[in-house]
Every structure is written in C-alpha cells, then in structure tokens.
Design a protein around this motif. Structure first.
Motif, PDB file in Angstrom:
ATOM      1  N   SER A   1      55.308  50.576  50.186  1.00  0.00           N
ATOM      2  CA  SER A   1      54.831  49.732  51.704  1.00  0.00           C
ATOM      3  C   SER A   1      55.328  50.358  52.834  1.00  0.00           C
ATOM      4  O   SER A   1      56.602  51.048  52.913  1.00  0.00           O
ATOM      5  CB  SER A   1      55.731  48.313  51.404  1.00  0.00           C
TER       6      SER A   1
ATOM      7  N   ARG B   1      55.871  48.723  55.316  1.00  0.00           N
ATOM      8  CA  ARG B   1      56.611  47.739  55.983  1.00  0.00           C
ATOM      9  C   ARG B   1      58.349  47.983  55.264  1.00  0.00           C
ATOM     10  O   ARG B   1      58.337  47.887  54.322  1.00  0.00           O
ATOM     11  CB  ARG B   1      56.119  46.466  56.038  1.00  0.00           C
TER      12      ARG B   1
ATOM     13  N   GLN C   1      60.863  46.287  56.917  1.00  0.00           N
ATOM     14  CA  GLN C   1      61.273  44.752  56.894  1.00  0.00           C
ATOM     15  C   GLN C   1      60.180  43.860  56.678  1.00  0.00           C
ATOM     16  O   GLN C   1      59.070  43.994  57.085  1.00  0.00           O
ATOM     17  CB  GLN C   1      61.751  44.561  58.353  1.00  0.00           C
ATOM     18  N   GLY C   2      60.447  42.715  55.582  1.00  0.00           N
ATOM     19  CA  GLY C   2      59.569  41.817  55.374  1.00  0.00           C
ATOM     20  C   GLY C   2      58.518  42.250  54.448  1.00  0.00           C
ATOM     21  O   GLY C   2      57.589  41.442  54.373  1.00  0.00           O
ATOM     22  N   SER C   3      58.928  43.309  53.692  1.00  0.00           N
ATOM     23  CA  SER C   3      57.892  43.799  52.363  1.00  0.00           C
ATOM     24  C   SER C   3      58.090  42.906  51.310  1.00  0.00           C
ATOM     25  O   SER C   3      59.298  42.750  50.761  1.00  0.00           O
ATOM     26  CB  SER C   3      57.989  45.147  52.319  1.00  0.00           C
ATOM     27  N   VAL C   4      56.924  42.342  50.822  1.00  0.00           N
ATOM     28  CA  VAL C   4      57.319  41.552  49.630  1.00  0.00           C
ATOM     29  C   VAL C   4      57.546  42.432  48.427  1.00  0.00           C
ATOM     30  O   VAL C   4      58.318  41.947  47.438  1.00  0.00           O
ATOM     31  CB  VAL C   4      56.009  40.621  49.607  1.00  0.00           C
TER      32      VAL C   4
ATOM     33  N   ASP D   1      60.964  43.633  48.157  1.00  0.00           N
ATOM     34  CA  ASP D   1      61.922  42.579  47.861  1.00  0.00           C
ATOM     35  C   ASP D   1      61.457  42.497  46.143  1.00  0.00           C
ATOM     36  O   ASP D   1      62.449  42.347  45.546  1.00  0.00           O
ATOM     37  CB  ASP D   1      61.514  41.290  48.473  1.00  0.00           C
TER      38      ASP D   1
END
Length: 196
Positions: free
Chosen positions: A11, A13, A15-18, A21
């Motif tokens: 990803s 991203r 921060q805030g990457s699904v 996580d």
C-alpha cells in the motif's frame, strides 16, 4: 522448527491503510514465527531494465560481475521468498488491479530456472510447499468479481511459481460498508490464527 513469514506490504498509504492493518493482524497470529519484512512503499523496487533482462537470460556461471550486480536485488528478493514458509501479502486494489509496487516485486522474482522452469509438460513452479495469505482491500471492487483483476492475478502468479495454497482475506467494497467489510476480514483472520 520456527516458521518463517515473508510479510509484504504494497500500500502507498503508510497511515490508515487497511491492508497494512490486516497483514499486521495475520502476522500477529503467528507469534513464534521469524518475520522477514518487505515494505514496497518504504523501499520502492526498480522497474526492469534492458540490462536486467539481458543478465537474467545469461547462465549464472557465465555472468560478469556487472551482470551479477544488476541481479543482486532480485537475488535477495528470491532468497527471501525461498526462505519463507508462509507469505503474507497486503493487496490494495488500485484501479481494479495490483499496485505497481507489487507488480515490480513480481517482475523481479519471476525468473525462469529460479522460481519456475519450463519442462516438456509445460511450466513448473519451484516454490512448492509454501502457503500464502493475501489481505485484500478495495473501495468498490468486489473480490473475485468480473472487475477484480487483482485477486486472479496474484493467485495465478503465485501458482505459476508453485504456491498453490492461497487464502484471500478480503475487506472489499469498503466504500459501501466499511464496518461490515472489516468485521468479515477480521473474523477470517481470527479463524486462521486459531487454525495455526
């Protein structure tokens, strides 16, 4: 014997990457595993070049130092893959397909005579005995639907190299119902951890 996990995040991203996580949760479900981490956004991989292609098709014992240097990163990526018992791959769906960062990784590990070979009976994967857990996330694309080109692609690539035990954990169509999609994926990860 301790299992080895190759943990790949693709990803863009941080921060805030699904997918970041989800892959972290998958890895956390294997607390005794040795983890090799490869972040394709933090350390982007190069695209293939004419020099790389030329070096790749020269037999290993006939390569020059410069050609070996050209293939050195690819050799490292392949060694990580060969050392792994389990691959945990974060797969965000970008424009119906895989991120360019992940495609670059595939290009650098897909090497005839190294991760697969051609035989009289067709291609044969050389990375057998491994499994892969792919954590997919998408905004609007339904996993395994007619417009999902990411899932069949990664399954085919892995299978081509001999990794046919592939589980997809999908947090798909997040734009429609993010909470339900995440709950479904998290429950699937919990079930994988129990099975492990």
């Amino acid at each position: 014997m301790t299992d080895t996990i190759l943990h790949i995040n693709a990803s863009a991203r941080r921060q805030g990457s699904v997918t970041r996580d989800l892959t972290a949760k998958v890895v956390a479900g294997h607390p005794n595993a040795r983890v090799i981490a490869r972040d394709l956004a933090e350390a982007p991989l190069p695209q293939l070049t004419e020099d790389w292609v030329a070096a790749n098709f020269i037999p290993a014992d006939a390569r020059t130092k410069a050609q070996n240097d050209t293939l050195a990163l690819s050799d490292t990526l392949v060694a990580e893959l060969q050392a792994a018992d389990t691959l945990v791959i974060g797969l965000p769906v970008y424009n119906f397909g895989v991120p360019a960062a992940l495609k670059a990784w595939v290009d650098l590990i897909g090497r005839a005579g190294v991760t697969f070979r051609y035989t009289e009976n067709g291609p044969e994967g050389l990375l057998t005995g491994k499994r892969a857990i792919v954590a997919l996330a998408s905004g609007g694309t339904e996993a395994d639907s007619a417009i999902d080109f990411a899932t069949p692609y990664i399954k085919h690539v892995l299978g081509f190299m001999g990794i046919t035990d592939v589980t997809v954990v999908a947090a798909d169509q997040m734009a429609q119902n993010a909470e339900a999609s995440l709950e479904k994926a998290t429950a699937q990860i919990a079930e994988l951890a129990r099975a492990a």
